[in-house]
Design a protein around this motif. Structure first.
Motif, PDB file in Angstrom:
ATOM      1  N   LEU A  41     -13.595   9.064   5.052  1.00  0.00           N
ATOM      2  CA  LEU A  41     -14.022   9.624   3.770  1.00  0.00           C
ATOM      3  C   LEU A  41     -12.846  10.186   2.974  1.00  0.00           C
ATOM      4  CD1 LEU A  41     -16.381  10.255   1.903  1.00  0.00           C
ATOM      5  CD2 LEU A  41     -16.677  12.431   3.112  1.00  0.00           C
ATOM      6  N   TRP A  42     -12.000  10.990   3.622  1.00  0.00           N
ATOM      7  CA  TRP A  42     -10.875  11.597   2.918  1.00  0.00           C
ATOM      8  C   TRP A  42      -9.889  10.546   2.405  1.00  0.00           C
ATOM      9  CZ3 TRP A  42      -8.905  14.885  -0.085  1.00  0.00           C
ATOM     10  CH2 TRP A  42      -7.520  15.072  -0.180  1.00  0.00           C
ATOM     11  N   PRO A  43      -9.485   9.536   3.202  1.00  0.00           N
ATOM     12  CA  PRO A  43      -8.606   8.491   2.648  1.00  0.00           C
ATOM     13  C   PRO A  43      -9.235   7.735   1.475  1.00  0.00           C
ATOM     14  CG  PRO A  43      -8.554   8.420   5.034  1.00  0.00           C
ATOM     15  CD  PRO A  43      -9.632   9.387   4.662  1.00  0.00           C
ATOM     16  N   VAL A  44     -10.555   7.503   1.516  1.00  0.00           N
ATOM     17  CA  VAL A  44     -11.216   6.803   0.416  1.00  0.00           C
ATOM     18  C   VAL A  44     -11.133   7.633  -0.866  1.00  0.00           C
ATOM     19  CG1 VAL A  44     -13.474   6.068  -0.460  1.00  0.00           C
ATOM     20  CG2 VAL A  44     -12.757   5.415   1.837  1.00  0.00           C
ATOM     21  N   LEU A  50      -5.367   8.564  -6.151  1.00  0.00           N
ATOM     22  CA  LEU A  50      -4.022   7.987  -6.262  1.00  0.00           C
ATOM     23  C   LEU A  50      -4.000   6.764  -7.173  1.00  0.00           C
ATOM     24  CD1 LEU A  50      -2.672   8.184  -2.596  1.00  0.00           C
ATOM     25  CD2 LEU A  50      -1.878   9.488  -4.575  1.00  0.00           C
ATOM     26  N   SER A  51      -5.130   6.083  -7.324  1.00  0.00           N
ATOM     27  CA  SER A  51      -5.152   4.893  -8.173  1.00  0.00           C
ATOM     28  C   SER A  51      -4.900   5.228  -9.639  1.00  0.00           C
ATOM     29  CB  SER A  51      -6.486   4.158  -8.024  1.00  0.00           C
ATOM     30  OG  SER A  51      -7.550   4.888  -8.594  1.00  0.00           O
ATOM     31  N   PHE A  52      -4.981   6.507  -9.998  1.00  0.00           N
ATOM     32  CA  PHE A  52      -4.700   6.938 -11.372  1.00  0.00           C
ATOM     33  C   PHE A  52      -3.339   7.630 -11.476  1.00  0.00           C
ATOM     34  CE2 PHE A  52      -9.329   6.987 -10.882  1.00  0.00           C
ATOM     35  CZ  PHE A  52      -9.692   6.114 -11.902  1.00  0.00           C
ATOM     36  N   THR A  53      -2.499   7.420 -10.465  1.00  0.00           N
ATOM     37  CA  THR A  53      -1.207   8.117 -10.433  1.00  0.00           C
ATOM     38  C   THR A  53      -0.070   7.150 -10.115  1.00  0.00           C
ATOM     39  OG1 THR A  53      -1.273   8.632  -8.060  1.00  0.00           O
ATOM     40  CG2 THR A  53      -2.381  10.174  -9.554  1.00  0.00           C
ATOM     41  N   GLU A  54       1.156   7.663 -10.259  1.00  0.00           N
ATOM     42  CA  GLU A  54       2.347   7.003  -9.739  1.00  0.00           C
ATOM     43  C   GLU A  54       2.931   7.898  -8.662  1.00  0.00           C
ATOM     44  OE1 GLU A  54       5.136   6.186 -12.805  1.00  0.00           O
ATOM     45  OE2 GLU A  54       3.971   4.535 -13.685  1.00  0.00           O
ATOM     46  N   TRP A  55       3.187   7.315  -7.481  1.00  0.00           N
ATOM     47  CA  TRP A  55       3.712   8.107  -6.366  1.00  0.00           C
ATOM     48  C   TRP A  55       4.462   7.190  -5.411  1.00  0.00           C
ATOM     49  CZ3 TRP A  55       1.006   9.796  -1.361  1.00  0.00           C
ATOM     50  CH2 TRP A  55       1.752  10.789  -0.718  1.00  0.00           C
ATOM     51  N   GLU A 265       2.285  -4.829   0.783  1.00  0.00           N
ATOM     52  CA  GLU A 265       3.653  -4.874   0.262  1.00  0.00           C
ATOM     53  C   GLU A 265       3.907  -3.740  -0.725  1.00  0.00           C
ATOM     54  OE1 GLU A 265       5.334  -9.410   0.334  1.00  0.00           O
ATOM     55  OE2 GLU A 265       4.089  -8.826  -1.371  1.00  0.00           O
ATOM     56  N   ASN A 266       2.995  -3.552  -1.667  1.00  0.00           N
ATOM     57  CA  ASN A 266       3.189  -2.511  -2.676  1.00  0.00           C
ATOM     58  C   ASN A 266       3.161  -1.117  -2.065  1.00  0.00           C
ATOM     59  OD1 ASN A 266       3.172  -3.360  -5.769  1.00  0.00           O
ATOM     60  ND2 ASN A 266       1.989  -4.882  -4.624  1.00  0.00           N
ATOM     61  N   ALA A 267       2.326  -0.914  -1.067  1.00  0.00           N
ATOM     62  CA  ALA A 267       2.201   0.425  -0.480  1.00  0.00           C
ATOM     63  C   ALA A 267       3.349   0.751   0.467  1.00  0.00           C
ATOM     64  CB  ALA A 267       0.866   0.548   0.241  1.00  0.00           C
ATOM     65  N   PHE A 268       3.694  -0.178   1.376  1.00  0.00           N
ATOM     66  CA  PHE A 268       4.597   0.155   2.475  1.00  0.00           C
ATOM     67  C   PHE A 268       5.955  -0.520   2.407  1.00  0.00           C
ATOM     68  CE2 PHE A 268       0.208   0.591   4.068  1.00  0.00           C
ATOM     69  CZ  PHE A 268       0.220   1.953   4.295  1.00  0.00           C
ATOM     70  N   GLN A 269       6.173  -1.370   1.406  1.00  0.00           N
ATOM     71  CA  GLN A 269       7.504  -1.937   1.203  1.00  0.00           C
ATOM     72  C   GLN A 269       8.094  -1.488  -0.135  1.00  0.00           C
ATOM     73  OE1 GLN A 269       7.475  -6.204   1.754  1.00  0.00           O
ATOM     74  NE2 GLN A 269       6.754  -6.069   3.866  1.00  0.00           N
ATOM     75  N   SER A 277      -3.274   1.518  -4.456  1.00  0.00           N
ATOM     76  CA  SER A 277      -4.619   2.096  -4.429  1.00  0.00           C
ATOM     77  C   SER A 277      -5.511   1.466  -5.488  1.00  0.00           C
ATOM     78  CB  SER A 277      -4.535   3.610  -4.642  1.00  0.00           C
ATOM     79  OG  SER A 277      -3.817   4.234  -3.602  1.00  0.00           O
ATOM     80  N   ALA A 278      -4.946   1.213  -6.668  1.00  0.00           N
ATOM     81  CA  ALA A 278      -5.718   0.554  -7.727  1.00  0.00           C
ATOM     82  C   ALA A 278      -6.145  -0.840  -7.287  1.00  0.00           C
ATOM     83  CB  ALA A 278      -4.895   0.485  -9.014  1.00  0.00           C
ATOM     84  N   MET A 279      -5.237  -1.574  -6.655  1.00  0.00           N
ATOM     85  CA  MET A 279      -5.590  -2.904  -6.146  1.00  0.00           C
ATOM     86  C   MET A 279      -6.680  -2.820  -5.080  1.00  0.00           C
ATOM     87  SD  MET A 279      -2.296  -5.379  -5.798  1.00  0.00           S
ATOM     88  CE  MET A 279      -1.120  -4.126  -5.335  1.00  0.00           C
TER      89      MET A 279
END
Length: 304
Positions: A41-44, A50-55, A265-269, A277-279
């Motif tokens: 639940l918390w990761p979801v 996070l999908s509305f952010t840059e990090w 790739e986008n998350a961990f590379q 997150s948006a994807m």
């Protein structure tokens, strides 16, 4: 609880028993509830934010609104991997279901040693994907692979399977079907064995052929099983990752890169957590819409 004829005493005893059972139920369920909250639940919820952010994991989180979603549909790579995922799903799901059903029908016969064959066809399901990928990479090897050797026996020059932009995706699809066909076979086998035998006996009396019995008895009565297998196969095909990552790493030229691989790739590379997150949420909504359509079609076409 002591039996009593007093309605108030009965009510109090029932409430006391209910609260006692509820307390124990909560205590026993608490580890699972905490695990669900912490690891699901918390990761979801966090990924939605996070999908509305840059990090990038190093700099402070920056709120950007819908920018990630807007950029997503202008990203040519994302569009390519989206259609690769559709290609994988459209090719693997029907073929996997057909092969599973044919295999289940073949293994539903009362033949000697049938249990061995059922176990043998189910073995790839419980095998490690790493081991499966290594075996199939050897099979697909253009120089000493067994597949090209067999093709050469009939005068066909086999391609460079995993390094060809044309043949890499079909190679991954074949491997994925081979690994998962045993699980769907088991479901179809259970569905076949639940069909009452007297339907087939009545059809035999009427002189029905094998195809008539299959088309008019087996398929209609297997529709709940077929629906479940189809829904799960579609969901799993949209989430395919391990076979792609282990066999081709998304190449060549992103011909086998799928949505989950691009998210990884986008998350961990590339450390674009907001974009990944948006994807993920776009993928979630695509799967949800397709699943709802399947449920709607099943309800509309149901024979029950």
């Amino acid at each position: 609880m002591i039996p009593t004829n007093n309605p108030r005493e009965k009510e109090r005893s029932i409430k006391k028993l209910f609260y006692k059972d509820s307390t124990w139920a909560i205590i026993l369920l608490l580890p699972n509830i905490l695990g669900f909250i912490m690891f699901t639940l918390w990761p979801v919820v966090a990924s939605f934010f996070l999908s509305f952010t840059e990090w990038d994991l190093l700099q402070p989180i920056k709120f950007v609104g819908l920018k990630n979603y807007i950029d997503l549909f202008q990203d040519e790579t994302f569009i390519k991997v989206f259609w690769n995922t559709i290609y994988f799903t459209v090719a693997s799901v029907p073929l996997g279901i057909v092969f599973s059903l044919m295999l289940a029908i073949a293994l539903n016969q009362g033949l000697r040693g049938i249990k061995f064959y059922r176990a043998a066809y189910f073995l790839p399901v419980i095998s490690s994907m790493v081991a499966v990928a290594v075996i199939w990479q050897w099979i697909y090897n253009p120089e000493y692979g067994v597949l090209n050797f067999i093709l050469s026996l009939v005068g066909i020059e086999g391609p460079s399977w995993l390094t060809s932009t044309t043949w890499a995706m079909p190679a991954v699809i074949i491997t994925s079907i081979w690994k998962g066909v045993g699980f769907n076979m088991l479901l179809f086998l259970a569905g076949l064995q639940a069909i009452p035998e007297h339907y087939y006996e009545a059809a035999d009396i009427d002189g029905a052929t094998w195809f008539n019995k299959f088309w008019n008895i087996t398929l209609p009565l297997l529709s709940p099983t077929t629906f479940f297998v189809t829904v799960m196969a579609v969901i799993n095909s949209f989430q395919v990752f391990d076979s792609v990552y282990l066999m081709t790493q998304g190449g060549p030229a992103r011909s086998t890169s799928v949505m989950v691989h691009y998210i990884y790739e986008n998350a961990f590379q590339f450390f674009r957590m907001g974009y990944a997150s948006a994807m993920s949420y776009v993928l979630f909504f695509v799967i949800a819409i397709i699943t709802l359509i399947q449920f709607w079609r099943q309800k509309k076409d149901s024979i029950y």
